[in-house]
Design an enzyme around this catalytic site. Sequence first.
Site: not given
Ligand code: IMP
Length: 438
Positions: A13, A16, A18, A40-41, A128, A223, A300, A302-303, A331, A412, A414
């Site tokens: 996260d 990447k 952008k 995901g982006h 995820t 990742q 997801t 998620r926070k 920044l 970057s 923004g």
């Molecule tokens: P998995 O890849 O779904 O098996 O998750 C394994 C770990 O990698 C977990 O802590 C997820 O939150 C983290 N994770 C997987 N994909 C991403 C991503 O794209 N961004 C941030 N964390 C990720």
Amino acid sequence: MANVIVIGAQWGDEGKGKITDLLSRSADVVVRYQGGVNAGHTVVVNGQTFKLHLIPSGILYPDTECIVASGTVIDPKVLIEELDQVEALGVSTQNFKISQAAHVTMPYHRLIDQASEERRGSRKIGTTGRGIGPTYADKSERTGIRMVDLMDLEGLRAQLEWTIQYKNVVLEKLYNLPPLDPEAVYQEYLGYAERLRPHVVDASLRIYEATQRRANILFEGAQGTLLDLDHGTYPYVTSSNPIAGGACVGAGVGPTMVDRVIGVAKAYTTRVGEGPFPTELVDGIGEHLGDRGAEFGTTTGRKRRCGWFDGVIGRYAVRVNGLDCLAITKLDVLDELAEIKVCVAYDVNGNRCEHLPTDPRQFALCQPIYETLPGWKTPTSECRALEDLPQAALDYLKYLAELMSVPIAIVSLGASRDQTIIIEDPIHGPKRALLDSE
Ligand code: IMP
């Protein structure tokens, strides 16, 4: 001409999407080399929002070929939704290719991922839930279904019957879940196979041919370094190799084909899922970073956990990826802070530790040792050149470059393409230079 790998230098996260979108401008081919729909982006172009999981953002450039290579895992259902989404926005997917050697995520992978997380209780990874780990586990166990198998409809029926018989024992006996019907799964995947067939290729050969015509190739990691299966904060990692070395394995190219490696790091740190996070801020500043940085997962929702920049992790990322330079993102999220801390080393039971420990028990004990820098308390999102930045922001960047002994090539400020300072064009520019430590 250059072949470039872009990787995440933290826990994913980093922004990447952008940076690869920006660099895709100069690329003829963009290759995604590992991971699956766990990534995901969001890419915003001309006010249109694209949410992508598997398709490289290079798809938005009509002449760029996008290849999802052998080291990835493909969830065909999600991928088809993505293809439909970009086509509906008028983007052609004709140049989108999938490796025939990539493994396919099946319904039992998703079910097992979710059920095993539940079963782990307090030992859960915080995945995820997209079936990533179980798909890679079958690959290692040599029982996986690859794209090439998905294309062989008769063979697929027999393979599914054999595999699902075994998976049903796991689902029923271990997880108390209803069994899957092999014929229903076959019928569902038959449709996916036909939809994806025109895109399936020998990816390694195609990438090799691109190198022969001296095309610019961008290898896009998903990742981040700390989520790498071999070199991340195991067991709280993903099941593939996001580090730069993973690009060669996942794409099927030799290391001599790669010219440069660019790391992407946020100006602070975030992490999703479980596991130790030494610089995590569970106070108002952490909340502030999360709110200003819109730190919610694309996949997801998620926070994300937020904290100060961790220089130990930064130096580690420089080492294991062989980084040539860094892109520092977000920044501007630090704009309102009066002072900013940077972790320069860890304290472990009274001992100073300069390097990331491999032992997770030791990592859990690490306390950050901080240096404090003044904030700039000035908006930066409109800055378009280094000279526009407040002195304290420039000093912060110089401090990071010095701490990690790596130049910063891009800053970057923004989400949109123009909110970027390109200090050196990493694809065409000289090997070293710009915002170095002196
Ligand atoms: P998995 O890849 O779904 O098996 O998750 C394994 C770990 O990698 C977990 O802590 C997820 O939150 C983290 N994770 C997987 N994909 C991403 C991503 O794209 N961004 C941030 N964390 C990720």
